[in-house]
Scaffold this motif. Structure first.
Motif, PDB file in Angstrom:
ATOM      1  N   LYS A   1      72.396 -41.818 -28.638  1.00 37.81           N
ATOM      2  CA  LYS A   1      71.979 -43.024 -29.330  1.00 37.81           C
ATOM      3  C   LYS A   1      71.660 -44.127 -28.327  1.00 37.81           C
ATOM      4  CE  LYS A   1      72.843 -41.451 -33.521  1.00 37.81           C
ATOM      5  NZ  LYS A   1      71.766 -41.222 -34.526  1.00 37.81           N
TER       6      LYS A   1
ATOM      7  N   ALA B   1      57.443 -41.526 -28.878  1.00 41.14           N
ATOM      8  CA  ALA B   1      58.722 -41.267 -29.541  1.00 41.14           C
ATOM      9  C   ALA B   1      59.172 -39.824 -29.297  1.00 41.14           C
ATOM     10  CB  ALA B   1      58.609 -41.549 -31.036  1.00 41.14           C
ATOM     11  N   ARG B   2      58.231 -38.891 -29.346  1.00 40.88           N
ATOM     12  CA  ARG B   2      58.576 -37.486 -29.109  1.00 40.88           C
ATOM     13  C   ARG B   2      59.030 -37.270 -27.656  1.00 40.88           C
ATOM     14  NH1 ARG B   2      54.530 -36.679 -33.151  1.00 40.88           N
ATOM     15  NH2 ARG B   2      52.824 -36.901 -31.659  1.00 40.88           N
TER      16      ARG B   2
ATOM     17  N   LYS C   1      62.484 -38.454 -27.413  1.00 44.23           N
ATOM     18  CA  LYS C   1      63.391 -37.477 -28.035  1.00 44.23           C
ATOM     19  C   LYS C   1      63.665 -36.322 -27.083  1.00 44.23           C
ATOM     20  CE  LYS C   1      64.036 -34.686 -32.204  1.00 44.23           C
ATOM     21  NZ  LYS C   1      65.400 -35.227 -32.415  1.00 44.23           N
ATOM     22  N   GLU C   2      62.656 -35.934 -26.297  1.00 41.42           N
ATOM     23  CA  GLU C   2      62.860 -34.881 -25.301  1.00 41.42           C
ATOM     24  C   GLU C   2      63.889 -35.300 -24.253  1.00 41.42           C
ATOM     25  OE1 GLU C   2      59.032 -34.026 -23.727  1.00 41.42           O
ATOM     26  OE2 GLU C   2      58.305 -33.012 -25.546  1.00 41.42           O
ATOM     27  N   ASP C   3      64.011 -36.606 -24.030  1.00 43.78           N
ATOM     28  CA  ASP C   3      65.042 -37.119 -23.119  1.00 43.78           C
ATOM     29  C   ASP C   3      66.427 -37.098 -23.759  1.00 43.78           C
ATOM     30  OD1 ASP C   3      63.104 -37.607 -21.236  1.00 43.78           O
ATOM     31  OD2 ASP C   3      62.938 -39.753 -21.677  1.00 43.78           O
TER      32      ASP C   3
ATOM     33  N   LEU D   1      67.020 -38.905 -26.727  1.00 44.72           N
ATOM     34  CA  LEU D   1      67.202 -40.117 -27.519  1.00 44.72           C
ATOM     35  C   LEU D   1      66.899 -39.838 -28.989  1.00 44.72           C
ATOM     36  CD1 LEU D   1      65.772 -43.181 -25.534  1.00 44.72           C
ATOM     37  CD2 LEU D   1      68.053 -42.935 -26.509  1.00 44.72           C
ATOM     38  N   ASP D   2      67.806 -40.245 -29.862  1.00 46.89           N
ATOM     39  CA  ASP D   2      67.622 -40.062 -31.290  1.00 46.89           C
ATOM     40  C   ASP D   2      67.094 -41.331 -31.942  1.00 46.89           C
ATOM     41  OD1 ASP D   2      68.670 -37.484 -31.154  1.00 46.89           O
ATOM     42  OD2 ASP D   2      70.736 -38.218 -31.396  1.00 46.89           O
TER      43      ASP D   2
ATOM     44  N   MET E   1      63.992 -42.534 -32.629  1.00 45.63           N
ATOM     45  CA  MET E   1      62.939 -43.301 -31.977  1.00 45.63           C
ATOM     46  C   MET E   1      61.620 -43.362 -32.758  1.00 45.63           C
ATOM     47  SD  MET E   1      63.976 -44.650 -29.069  1.00 45.63           S
ATOM     48  CE  MET E   1      65.547 -45.021 -29.854  1.00 45.63           C
ATOM     49  N   MET E   2      61.474 -42.577 -33.820  1.00 47.09           N
ATOM     50  CA  MET E   2      60.179 -42.506 -34.501  1.00 47.09           C
ATOM     51  C   MET E   2      59.794 -43.846 -35.120  1.00 47.09           C
ATOM     52  SD  MET E   2      58.687 -39.702 -33.970  1.00 47.09           S
ATOM     53  CE  MET E   2      57.367 -39.841 -35.171  1.00 47.09           C
TER      54      MET E   2
END
Length: 532
Positions: free
Chosen positions: A2, A251-252, A255-257, A259-260, A262-263
């Motif tokens: 998060k 955002a994607r 998310k690959e990093d 991180l939730d 983010m969209m």
């Protein structure tokens, strides 16, 4: 993972991010007791530029206080973009070579909603430590009247009821300044960072109109009026940093990093937002050096403090010649030709020729050269680096928003320069590309693209009025009369000049007739005048 204060302790998880180099709780405590910078407008530009500047000062140890953000229009942003993430933000810089820089920005000490946190905003205004209040509201936030010159209902109510019951944003800002006078008594600088000519002066003009109404009604006294007119500074600014809507592709990648959440999402008021911002690397900020309480040491970050006339010339250079006219032209023609990304338009030879010739051949002779920045270099950077950046997700649809509010600056001042010129080579009748850009906007208002398919027009406060004037004009219409276009082309409120008086309306009309001739007419017309 998060995006919150607790997660920042896991340093390995953030190894690819630039991180805050200061103690966040200590900074927030200092800001709480002695705020120096309050900002109105919680949008993408704020988090991509002013908030990052505040972070730079904190990282360098130039200050021990952050920035307080207040939102007055779309307060949903405060809960969903700020408080849900402990007032942290991820700022993503998109370079033209494909590199991205990711930074966790923690300089936002507090996030406030004006309606529910008004008492706290009053406390901040009363703080003797407060040096500046800045704004990124968009230019439509400053007028007190609608297109019919009638006061907005909330403004009319404010003028009648006085500062203690103010409900409009400008009324409340005026009332907050009076609260500052009655408490600490110190002056303050109100700084608009919006992309419009005379930005801070627009704020002053609106505030003083409300103040004079209060004085006439006996709701404030001479001393209070004098404070508003004499003790508040309104430094002019020129700000430039392209900050499009948050891109789902970014955002994607976040998310690959790991991180939730983010969209991007859309608020009930139609704002596209996310816990991150994506923006370009080039940025400019010039500010009139007029701060009665001093200002944060922004000059050490490349912000230019200078005279008001230099700021104004730079803003005109950008707004009338080197950037914003091209923005509008790419926006309206991009919508007509089915483009959804600005950088894709820069592969279209006809469009590139249109904006290049319009700016270099027609607008540049009337440029306002500020001396401090080179107009030719500024234009070259826009045409060769900024617009073609394939990793910037900016859209013509976003830029087309509120176009009727922008044309007077973006085209009107250049037209006026030609009209006033005594040199034969600078006659309005010689203009070719600028009238084609204006005609493209009229064609855009029909709401049908070059393939004959309907598309949604971007929001604009004058849209209904404009559509009413153009009613009955459809694709393939063989007869477009002067009477139909006259109310628009003669409007000084739209163009800053009467296009008939300056002598360009007939050419705009002729171009419009060509653009409306049928399917494919937009491309045919562009290629006819802008082809190789």
């Amino acid at each position: 993972m998060k995006l919150n204060l607790e997660s920042l302790h896991n340093t390995l998880a953030w190894e690819n991010y630039r991180m805050p180099c200061y103690d966040i709780p200590t900074m927030r405590a200092h800001t709480k007791t002695a705020p120096t910078w309050l900002h109105f407008g919680a949008g993408n530009m704020f988090r991509a530029f002013p908030a990052v500047l505040a972070q730079r000062m904190l990282n360098a140890g130039l200050t021990d206080t952050g920035i307080v953000c207040c939102e007055a229009f779309d307060e949903e942003l405060i809960d969903r973009c700020y408080r849900a993430y402990d007032n942290l933000c991820v700022a993503v810089t998109l370079y033209s070579d494909g590199r991205i820089k990711k930074e966790v920005v923690a300089s936002i000490a507090e996030s406030l909603a004006l309606s529910s946190d008004y008492a706290r905003v009053k406390e901040i205004f009363a703080a003797p430590s407060l040096q500046m209040v800045s704004f990124t509201l968009t230019e439509k936030a400053y007028p007190l009247r609608d297109s019919a010159k009638e006061l907005y209902p909330d403004v009319a109510a404010d003028m009648e009821n006085g500062p203690e019951q103010a409900i409009s944003l400008i009324g409340r800002i005026t009332a907050l300044c009076l609260h500052r006078m009655r408490t600490c008594g110190q002056p303050i600088a109100l700084v608009s960072m919006d992309n419009c000519q005379n930005n801070s002066l627009r704020l002053r003009w609106s505030m003083m109109e409300i103040a004079y109404a209060w004085k006439s009604a006996g709701l404030i006294d001479d001393k209070e009026l004098a404070y508003l007119s004499e003790k508040i500074a309104f430094p002019l600014t020129m700000i430039d940093k392209i900050t499009p809507h948050p891109d789902p592709e970014i955002a994607r990648r976040l998310k690959e990093d790991g991180l939730d959440g983010m969209m991007p999402f859309e608020t009930q008021k139609g704002t596209i937002a996310a816990p991150f911002v994506n923006t370009e690397q080039p940025q400019y900020l010039l500010m009139e050096d007029n701060f009665p309480m001093g200002h944060p040491p922004l000059e050490q970050l490349g912000v230019i403090f200078t005279r008001a006339d230099i700021v104004s010339k730079t803003a005109r250079m950008k707004g009338c010649t080197c950037l914003n006219p091209n923005d509008t032209t790419l926006a309206v023609y991009g919508c007509l030709l089915g483009y959804t990304k600005i950088h894709d338009e820069m592969k279209d030879t006809d469009l590139v020729n249109l904006i290049t010739r319009m700016s270099e051949l027609e607008a540049m002779p009337m440029v306002s050269d500020p001396g401090i920045l080179d107009p030719h270099e500024y234009l070259h950077e826009a045409l060769s680096v900024r617009y073609p950046n394939p990793f910037m997700p900016d859209t013509p649809q976003r830029i087309a928003t509120d176009t009727s509010q922008k044309l007077a600056i973006r085209f009107g001042q250049t037209l006026e320069g030609y009209y006033d010129s005594t040199l034969p080579k600078y006659r309005v009748c010689r203009l070719k590309y600028l009238p084609l850009a204006i005609a493209g906007w009229l064609r855009y208002l029909i709401g049908v693209d070059d393939n004959g398919e309907e598309f949604e027009l971007s929001p604009d406060p004058n849209l209904e009025m404009l559509k009413k004037h153009l009613a009955g004009i459809t694709l393939g219409c063989e007869k477009v009369t002067e009477a139909q276009l006259y109310p628009i082309l003669s409007s000084k409120s739209i163009f800053g000049v009467n296009l008939y008086e300056v002598g360009v309306a007939d050419k705009v009309t002729d171009y419009f007739r060509e653009l409306i001739a049928g399917k494919g007419a937009v491309r045919q017309t562009l290629h006819k005048y802008c082809g190789e």
